[in-house]
Design an enzyme around this catalytic site. Structure first.
Site, PDB file in Angstrom:
ATOM      1  N   CYS A 631       0.841  -1.200   0.000  1.00 48.00           N
ATOM      2  CA  CYS A 631       0.000   0.000   0.000  1.00 48.00           C
ATOM      3  C   CYS A 631       0.874   1.247   0.000  1.00 48.00           C
ATOM      4  CB  CYS A 631      -0.915   0.005   1.222  1.00 48.00           C
ATOM      5  SG  CYS A 631      -1.996   1.441   1.251  1.00 48.00           S
ATOM      6  N   TRP A 678      -1.627   4.449  -5.036  1.00 47.53           N
ATOM      7  CA  TRP A 678      -2.077   5.697  -5.687  1.00 47.53           C
ATOM      8  C   TRP A 678      -0.864   6.426  -6.236  1.00 47.53           C
ATOM      9  CZ3 TRP A 678      -2.699   4.599  -0.439  1.00 47.53           C
ATOM     10  CH2 TRP A 678      -1.790   5.208   0.431  1.00 47.53           C
TER      11      TRP A 678
END
Length: 679
Positions: A631, A678
């Site tokens: 992540c 992201w």
């Protein structure tokens, strides 16, 4: 109901007395029989009358629905021959679709943008009924190569369909990001699958990369696409380059203030009168119960927030995302009003000039300019070239007008000017208005052109097993200086930073909803878990670790739990240090490895820690069915971590690079290598 005891009564009378006093009982029998018969007849008639009502409704409803979902019928009725479908998560693909639908007008054709969720997509096989018809698909890829929420049903239909689409002429423009593993997977699939079903591709698949310059990719593709369409259909551009308004302004002088939108996203007054279920059209106003700074030093502000979801019926799982709807900085809103010399409290509506359109307004109307600029419109991102092009007509200085039009063109100098003057300088609409004093557009046209302010998504940093009524967020406040000497602030993080719980009875609330994710702990708690998340990438892993701890407390056997975390300095930004060390002490975390990148001369990152414990990692992955989770930043960290796993697999699995890549790809397919990243 009154008939029931009446029916029972004769049966419950003992038979003997009936024979003793025949005449009395026969009269009573007669009376009772009449009463019962009357009641039964009344009940049957009443039931017969009541029954057809739901059936009548059932028969009636499909007709209008089927009519509404037919985009082909709608196109015929309104004389359109081009339909532009969009699969959009953040609004960009929808914006591009609207631009393409508008473009059609320049070529003497008529187009409409359409949400595939609202229509019966099997009707693509009927497109041949419309002369010179064309379907354009602007398809964004989201998550791990998934379609966007509004395109999911269409995607499923494509996978299962055996339709004959030989009468369909189409083209696809894909929107994605090169830093992600499954770059433009949805657009590529739609393009390939339509061809397999017999449709005719009339122009090559366009590839938009948001890691580079998505706007430039789109403009370049579009500049080549339309001449190809003209050639294919034998039409010529009408030369109408003028601005085409999509909405007309209606100003209200006398209006009931209860009928005005004040920031709601769907139903009027939905923030005052909250009703589940809560979703993107109906967010829940969650009170903020905790807002604390996580880092002990440094220039940045990292924060931990807790949102109370008691009584909302909202359910979440570890690994899900929470979406919040932020609002813009009031100082920027006021400045726009001041520059354009408008009363921001004017109540207005923008009404679609196309009466057949499903989209009556660009955002909830009627509302005020202040509400539109605060809640509904994106005023902080750099505007796209079409906005500059449409606004150019209002610049009174011919030089400004020329430059704005140039930036919207596909010429190399125009692209370079847009890149440097708008993108690299991070100019938002306020900065553009400040730096072009001759540009003073009407505020209603500006509101029509600006994109919608989007929800922001955060990985939830709690477990619902431990915190069923609370959702935790971990985020870093975004603030930076631009080359024009301005300070730009992230909309959502600065707004969240100011959401401080108070004791005065006024609750700080956040409009939110949950978006489900594929980022899930293994079904079997005995599977080892390897988590890699530097910085705020630790968020979902706090939820994972809490859940593994809870499973342990329930007496479940839990596999090894490893965390590889990274930050800049141990004494500054080691997030959740106390909690993590507690989990390690309790044996919930079997391995806690932390890279402090700037605490020594040479930089140390999470990928270095992975290589240092390669033997243990390889054993867990190769022989013990471990699940790997990553992540954080997609551009550098996720790629570097993946390369580290390739190297470990090559070395300890005794494979060449191709085999190692294939090995990791297989783990991804099996759901054992998951990313929540992201850029």
């Amino acid at each position: 109901a009154s008939g029931a005891p009446g029916i029972k009564m004769p049966d419950s009378q003992p038979p003997e007395p009936m024979e003793e006093d025949e005449s009395f009982f026969s009269n009573l029998d007669l009376f009772l029989f009449s009463l019962i018969a009357g009641l039964l007849i009344y009940w049957l008639i009443f039931r017969k009358k009541a029954e057809p009502i739901p059936e009548f409704k059932k028969l009636e409803t499909p007709a209008p629905t089927s009519r509404d979902t037919s985009f082909v019928d709608k196109m015929k009725k309104t004389g359109r021959n081009i339909v532009v479908f969009y699969g959009s998560q953040t609004g960009t693909a929808e914006e591009f679709s609207n631009r393409l639908a508008k473009d059609a007008h320049r070529y003497g054709m008529k187009g409409m943008a359409a949400d595939p969720e609202e229509y019966d997509m099997s009707e693509l096989s009927r497109m041949s009924e419309i002369e010179n018809s064309l379907a354009i698909f602007c398809m964004a890829t989201y998550g791990e190569g998934d379609p966007t929420d509004n395109a999911q049903d269409f995607y499923d239909w494509l996978q299962e369909a055996d339709a004959d689409l030989s009468g369909l002429q189409y083209t696809v423009f894909a929107l994605g990001n090169k830093t992600y593993e499954h770059y433009n997977a949805t657009g590529k699939y739609v393009d390939k699958r339509l061809a397999e079903l017999g449709a005719q591709r009339i122009f090559d698949l366009g590839m938009g990369d948001d890691d580079g310059n998505l706007e430039e990719d789109f403009v370049s593709w579009r500049e080549q696409f339309w001449p190809a369409v003209c050639e294919h259909f034998g039409v010529e551009a009408t030369g109408e380059e003028s601005s085409i308004r999509q909405y007309e302004l209606q100003v209200y002088t006398d209006v009931n203030m209860n009928k005005i939108y004040t920031g709601e996203l769907g139903r009027l007054k939905s923030f005052e009168n909250q009703k589940p279920p809560f979703d993107s059209k109906n967010p829940f106003l969650a009170p903020v119960t905790v807002n604390r700074k996580l880092n002990k030093g440094g220039e940045r502000h990292l924060m931990h927030l807790e949102l109370d979801i008691t009584g909302s019926k909202i359910r979440y799982e570890s690994g899900d995302h929470v979406a919040v709807f932020p609002i813009n900085d009031t100082a920027i809103v006021d400045k726009i009003g001041e520059i354009l010399n408008v009363d921001l409290d004017t109540v207005f509506s923008l009404n679609n000039l196309d009466e057949e359109s499903n989209k009556k307004h660009p955002f909830p109307c009627p509302t005020t300019y202040r509400t539109a600029l605060t809640h509904y419109l994106d005023i902080t991102n750099s505007p796209r070239t079409n906005v500059l092009y449409e606004l150019a007509q209002y610049a009174t200085d011919p030089k400004d007008q020329e430059n704005m039009r140039k930036m919207a063109s596909s010429s190399p100098e125009g692209k370079a000017l847009y890149q440097s003057w708008v993108l690299d300088s991070c100019r938002n609409i306020l900065a553009i208005l400040e730096d072009l004093p001759s540009l003073r557009p009407p505020i209603d046209h500006l509101c029509e052109l600006l994109p919608r302010l989007q929800a922001r998504y955060y990985s939830i940093s709690s477990s619902s097993k431990v915190h069923p009524n609370s959702i935790h967020i971990c985020a870093v406040v975004v603030e930076y200086n631009t080359s024009t000497g301005r300070i730009n602030k992230g909309v959502a993080t600065n707004w969240l930073k100011n959401k401080v719980p108070t004791d005065n009875g006024h609750k700080a609330t956040v409009p939110m909803f949950i978006r489900k994710s594929q980022f899930r702990l293994p079904f079997k708690s005995t599977n080892p878990v390897i988590m890699i998340g530097p910085g705020t990438g630790i968020a979902p892993f706090m939820g994972f670790i809490q859940e593994r701890g809870w499973l342990k407390e329930q007496g479940k056997e839990v596999g090894e739990t490893l965390l590889y975390y990274g930050c800049r300095h141990k004494n500054e930004d080691y997030l959740y240090q106390e909690e993590l060390e507690e989990f390690e002490k309790a044996g919930v975390l079997t391995t806690l490895s932390v890279a402090f990148s700037r605490d020594q001369e040479h930089k140390v990152y999470v990928q270095h820690l992975l290589k240092n414990s390669k033997e243990a990692l390889w054993k867990l992955v190769h022989t013990e069915n471990a699940h790997i989770y990553i992540c954080g930043d997609a551009r550098n960290m996720a790629r570097d971590v993946q390369n580290a796993f390739y190297e470990i697999t090559e070395e300890l699995g005794e494979m060449n690079r191709t085999q190692a890549v294939d090995y990791i790809k297989k783990l991804m397919t099996k759901g054992r290598y998951s990313q929540d990243v992201w850029s």
